[in-house]
Design a protein around this motif. Structure first.
Motif, PDB file in Angstrom:
ATOM      1  N   SER A  43       0.831  -1.204   0.000  1.00 44.89           N
ATOM      2  CA  SER A  43       0.000   0.000   0.000  1.00 44.89           C
ATOM      3  C   SER A  43       0.861   1.248   0.000  1.00 44.89           C
ATOM      4  CB  SER A  43      -0.915   0.015   1.219  1.00 44.89           C
ATOM      5  OG  SER A  43      -1.775  -1.073   1.183  1.00 44.89           O
ATOM      6  N   GLN A  82      -9.248   0.174  -1.117  1.00 45.56           N
ATOM      7  CA  GLN A  82      -9.795  -1.056  -0.533  1.00 45.56           C
ATOM      8  C   GLN A  82     -11.167  -0.800   0.084  1.00 45.56           C
ATOM      9  OE1 GLN A  82      -7.203  -2.834   2.316  1.00 45.56           O
ATOM     10  NE2 GLN A  82      -8.582  -4.483   2.785  1.00 45.56           N
ATOM     11  N   SER A  83     -11.308   0.361   0.728  1.00 46.23           N
ATOM     12  CA  SER A  83     -12.582   0.707   1.366  1.00 46.23           C
ATOM     13  C   SER A  83     -13.528   1.371   0.375  1.00 46.23           C
ATOM     14  CB  SER A  83     -12.325   1.654   2.520  1.00 46.23           C
ATOM     15  OG  SER A  83     -11.757   2.844   2.011  1.00 46.23           O
ATOM     16  N   GLN A 158     -18.230  -1.374  -5.345  1.00 41.35           N
ATOM     17  CA  GLN A 158     -16.994  -1.657  -6.041  1.00 41.35           C
ATOM     18  C   GLN A 158     -17.040  -1.083  -7.455  1.00 41.35           C
ATOM     19  OE1 GLN A 158     -14.103  -3.524  -5.254  1.00 41.35           O
ATOM     20  NE2 GLN A 158     -13.711  -2.472  -7.162  1.00 41.35           N
ATOM     21  N   ASP A 176      -5.739  -0.702  -4.804  1.00 41.43           N
ATOM     22  CA  ASP A 176      -5.219  -1.274  -3.569  1.00 41.43           C
ATOM     23  C   ASP A 176      -6.228  -2.274  -3.006  1.00 41.43           C
ATOM     24  OD1 ASP A 176      -3.888  -1.891  -1.297  1.00 41.43           O
ATOM     25  OD2 ASP A 176      -3.785   0.148  -0.508  1.00 41.43           O
ATOM     26  N   GLU A 177      -5.981  -3.521  -3.239  1.00 42.05           N
ATOM     27  CA  GLU A 177      -6.854  -4.606  -2.779  1.00 42.05           C
ATOM     28  C   GLU A 177      -8.333  -4.292  -3.010  1.00 42.05           C
ATOM     29  OE1 GLU A 177      -5.822  -6.548   0.689  1.00 42.05           O
ATOM     30  OE2 GLU A 177      -3.784  -5.725   0.808  1.00 42.05           O
ATOM     31  N   PRO A 178      -8.715  -4.035  -4.256  1.00 44.26           N
ATOM     32  CA  PRO A 178     -10.092  -3.599  -4.479  1.00 44.26           C
ATOM     33  C   PRO A 178     -11.115  -4.707  -4.243  1.00 44.26           C
ATOM     34  CG  PRO A 178      -8.996  -3.927  -6.563  1.00 44.26           C
ATOM     35  CD  PRO A 178      -7.959  -4.120  -5.509  1.00 44.26           C
ATOM     36  N   SER A 180     -10.911  -7.163  -1.845  1.00 44.71           N
ATOM     37  CA  SER A 180     -10.807  -7.907  -0.588  1.00 44.71           C
ATOM     38  C   SER A 180     -12.025  -7.772   0.308  1.00 44.71           C
ATOM     39  CB  SER A 180      -9.553  -7.476   0.167  1.00 44.71           C
ATOM     40  OG  SER A 180      -9.618  -6.101   0.422  1.00 44.71           O
ATOM     41  N   ASN A 181     -12.908  -6.812   0.015  1.00 44.37           N
ATOM     42  CA  ASN A 181     -14.121  -6.707   0.840  1.00 44.37           C
ATOM     43  C   ASN A 181     -15.309  -7.462   0.274  1.00 44.37           C
ATOM     44  OD1 ASN A 181     -13.023  -5.227   2.862  1.00 44.37           O
ATOM     45  ND2 ASN A 181     -13.624  -3.259   2.035  1.00 44.37           N
ATOM     46  N   ARG A 187     -15.847 -12.196  -5.688  1.00 45.63           N
ATOM     47  CA  ARG A 187     -14.446 -11.879  -5.924  1.00 45.63           C
ATOM     48  C   ARG A 187     -13.963 -12.572  -7.194  1.00 45.63           C
ATOM     49  NH1 ARG A 187     -12.153 -11.840  -0.587  1.00 45.63           N
ATOM     50  NH2 ARG A 187     -11.922 -14.079  -0.669  1.00 45.63           N
ATOM     51  N   THR A 209      -2.471  -6.742  -4.181  1.00 44.29           N
ATOM     52  CA  THR A 209      -3.287  -7.777  -3.559  1.00 44.29           C
ATOM     53  C   THR A 209      -2.398  -8.615  -2.648  1.00 44.29           C
ATOM     54  OG1 THR A 209      -4.718  -9.670  -3.947  1.00 44.29           O
ATOM     55  CG2 THR A 209      -2.918  -9.342  -5.498  1.00 44.29           C
TER      56      THR A 209
END
Ligand SMILES: Nc1ncnc2c1ncn2[C@@H]1O[C@H](COP(=O)(O)OP(=O)(O)OP(=O)(O)O)[C@@H](O)[C@H]1O
Ligand SMILES: [Mg+2]
Lengths: 425, 309
Positions: A43, A82-83, A158, A176-178, A180-181, A187, A209
């Motif tokens: 990150s 990510q968020s 997303q 950035d880890e798009p 992971s949520n 996914r 990731t």
């Protein structure tokens, strides 16, 4: 459209080094994935590229020009967090359209009430609306324009975040880890969709990731990071087939690679549980080694079987996990060997029973990855084994020293390397 | 152990289920009772007494009290003193509300990003909140004194001549309002700081990537809209506190000069405790309460629609 270069980027937070000497060259239109364990600095690196975090030293170049002095929005990159970082008080339309409003309207045309006075604003907003609609149509969220982020599902959020990035036609996408949520199923779906989006847009993607499957499936190239450095960069197949470092070997591949302790024999070759393998070690005799064998490189046979060129380890089945297309077998090695090995066999494999006599684990020495104490790959495995046993395996030939990991079923040609049907278990 | 397990497993007869429900209800009421009793004794009973008094001509210490019906309210409608004090109160609120909310927000935004000096400034701005206003009023009286006060000393030195802050009818309300702002800013600042720290940092980062260049852009796109709920709360508490202004008036001006700083609560105080017209004061108090209620209802409904997302 942009080439992104990083020149010896280092970063420390209050004296604690987080990144050291990162060199990276991402070609125009490439999908590059940064992968690595939690806390390794992925990150931080992507935030430095975006301009959200200043680097301690080194330089970021976009299309050959340094951008270190530029603010994030001037760098022409878009970022997906990510968020998601959607603006909770704005509707989807405003969320996606904001970058355009910011660049095309001046401050007065954005102020509440006062903006009503501007005729130009109305014209520009009409343009923006058509562009936002074009993007939302592509992402299939055009029905949601009037919703607020709190009224959307995770997958829809997303997409809105993606839309906000796409609408500016950025030079590069930073993600950035798009995924992971999202839940596991979504996914997998979004993975495909992102890869297709990349194909369609042809823009540079830099993707972070910690999921090695995402890294393997989506990227043109993968950069594996550890502890603030890049251990290896290469095509996904390279990282899998020829991991340059023990950590890379451990990280890439599910189930994880089997590791066995070995050492250098007095003759200078690798010695595994007292037996010499035809692998030259080029390290002082007696020094410790680690031998890695991928689960699918192991062939099982009744004890006592031997095959020319293959090494044998005795073992006993501990448990078997049925995953449908394949079985995951946990096998305890028996004397003189010791430890546990996981190997995978095709789902239509004849059922194995843990009979008292045990099993023979057979593998080609050329399929082994050998690492020294520091975890570096000992690169002359190839040369040594090729000299020791001129490989007749077409899969091994197609992929260099290692065997094609994707073993086809008996009687079918091997898709990845074009070789004929391989050995059956 | 065994017995109770069996009892639970067995189907519960209807009668017993009803009894169970009754017991639960009683237990619930039992828990709520102390709070209710406290509310009754401290709020509801006094309110009822107030309502009763407002219909009478009760005077403190008087032996006979007559029931007047709505006479007190009729008198209030035409009372010039009440009208003047209401007008003064509204002027006071109109200055204090934007001043205390705006300044509180400004200071909070400025302090939010500081790291080392933040605590220091927080304490400095919060000090007036913790101090006793009556004691501080005396200090202010000295500071603003026409001959001895440092403020007028400074004005004199700069060649402006002196200003009688507390005895000039045109200046007295703004002066009191400034002291009111001074007292409230710290509290509002703390509320805004809490609101600010609830805004996720990556929203600012996303905004920066999306092209919010300046602090004004960031404030208008992120900070101000997301502070909506906090702002609503601050506006309501500030306006009610400002509406209740009393102590500075009582200590520094006593409503003067010539009633130009007579505010609603001070007028009620005079009626009740100087002229002993308890009944009339009770009626005025009810009017005061009605205004406060109106304030909160109005603001809740007008602002609610705009701040929720
Ligand atoms: N603002 C900061 N101040 C101090 N240390 C930080 C800061 N940001 C990150 N770090 C440290 O830098 C290291 C790398 O953090 P980073 O967020 O880049 O990891 P990551 O690879 O993205 O991990 P993850 O997969 O968990 O997101 C961590 O050890 C973290 O504690
Ligand atoms: Mg991270």
């Amino acid at each position: 459209m942009a080439r992104v270069e990083l020149k010896s980027i280092s970063k420390s937070f209050g004296g604690v080094p987080v990144l050291s000497g990162i060199e990276l060259d991402v070609a125009d239109g490439e999908f590059l994935t940064l992968v690595g364990a939690s806390g390794c600095g992925k990150s931080t690196l992507i935030r430095i590229i975006a301009g959200l975090e200043p680097q301690s030293s080194g330089s970021v170049l976009i299309n050959g020009a340094p951008v270190d002095h530029l603010r994030p929005h001037e760098r022409q990159v878009a970022m997906v967090f990510q968020s998601y970082a959607l603006y909770p008080h704005m509707r989807v339309f405003a969320n996606i359209g904001l970058p355009l409003m910011m660049s095309r309207l001046n401050l007065f045309e954005r102020l509440p009430i006062i903006r009503m006075l501007s005729a130009r604003r109305r014209r520009v907003m009409a343009e923006i609306e058509s562009e936002v609609r074009a993007v939302t149509k592509q992402l299939q969220i055009d029905a949601l324009l009037e919703r607020r982020p709190s009224q959307l599902s995770g997958g829809q959020r997303q997409r809105v975040a993606l839309g906000r990035a796409m609408v500016r036609h950025p030079a590069a996408f930073l993600m950035d880890e798009p995924l992971s949520n999202l839940d596991a199923k979504l996914r997998v779906h979004m993975r495909t969709e992102l890869a297709e989006l990349h194909d369609r847009l042809g823009t540079t993607f830099i993707y972070v990731t910690h999921d090695q499957v995402e890294a393997m499936t989506m990227s043109d190239r993968v950069a594996m990071m550890d502890n603030g450095t890049i251990l290896q960069i290469g095509r996904p197949g390279d990282l899998y087939m020829r991991p340059a470092n023990l950590k890379v070997a451990q990280f890439i591949g599910t189930p994880a690679i089997n590791l066995l302790p070995a050492k250098v024999s007095s003759a200078g070759s690798v010695e595994l549980f007292g037996a010499e393998l035809p692998i030259r070690a080029r390290r002082p005799a007696g020094s410790a080694m680690t031998l890695g064998i991928r689960p699918e490189a192991i062939t099982l046979a009744p004890l006592g079987t031997s095959r020319p060129g293959m090494h044998l380890l005795p073992g006993r089945l501990r448990r078997s996990e049925n995953l449908g297309p394949e079985h995951m077998l946990h096998i305890d090695l028996t004397s003189p060997a010791s430890g546990t090995i996981i190997c995978s066999v095709a789902g239509d494999h004849e059922p194995l029973t843990s009979d008292s006599r045990g099993l023979a684990l057979l593998f080609m020495p050329s399929a082994c990855h050998v690492f020294d104490v520091e975890g570096h790959r000992i690169d002359d495995v190839e040369a040594a084994s090729a000299a020791a046993a001129p490989s007749s395996d077409p899969h091994a030939r197609a992929f260099g020293a290692t065997l094609c990991p994707l073993l086809p079923k008996a009687g079918e040609p091997c898709a990845p390397c074009g070789g004929p049907a391989a050995r059956t278990s | 152990m065994m017995a109770s397990a069996v009892a639970i497993a067995a189907p519960v007869p209807v009668v017993r289920r009803d009894r169970q429900r009754l017991i639960e209800k009683l237990a619930g009421c039992g828990f709520a009772f102390p709070a209710f009793l406290l509310l009754l004794l401290t709020n509801l009973v006094p309110l009822a007494v107030l309502l009763y008094l407002s219909f009478t001509n009760y005077e403190l210490g008087a032996l006979d009290t007559r029931f007047l019906g709505l006479d007190n309210f009729r008198k209030a409608v035409t009372d010039p003193v009440l009208r003047r004090s209401l007008a003064n109160t509204f002027v006071y609120v109109a200055i204090v509300l934007p001043g205390a909310v705006g300044l509180g927000l400004l200071i909070a935004v400025l302090l939010h990003r500081r790291k080392r000096t933040r605590t220091f400034y927080e304490v400095v701005y919060f000090l007036p909140v913790t101090s006793t206003l009556i004691a501080m009023a005396t200090v202010w009286q000295f500071i603003l004194h026409p001959n001895l006060g440092p403020v007028n000393g400074m004005l004199r030195a700069m060649g402006f001549g002196e200003i009688a802050f507390l005895s000039e009818p045109a200046y007295v309300l703004p002066t009191l309002a400034a002291i009111g702002i001074w007292q409230l800013v710290g509290f509002n600042m703390v509320l805004f700081l809490a609101g600010l720290s609830a805004i996720p940092r990556d929203l600012y980062e996303a905004a920066e990537i999306d092209g919010c260049r300046s602090g004004i852009d960031r404030f208008l796109t992120i900070t101000w809209p997301l502070l909506g709920p906090t702002t609503m709360f601050v506006i309501i508490t500030t306006s009610i506190t400002a509406f209740k202004v009393f102590d500075t008036v009582a200590v520094m001006t006593r409503g003067g000069p010539m009633g130009s700083s007579e505010v609603l609560l001070y007028a009620i105080y005079l009626e009740g405790y100087q002229y002993f017209h308890m009944g009339y004061a009770a009626a005025l108090t009810l009017i005061f309460l009605a205004f406060v209620l109106l304030f909160s209802i109005l603001q809740t409904f007008v602002l609610e629609r705009r701040v929720h997302y």
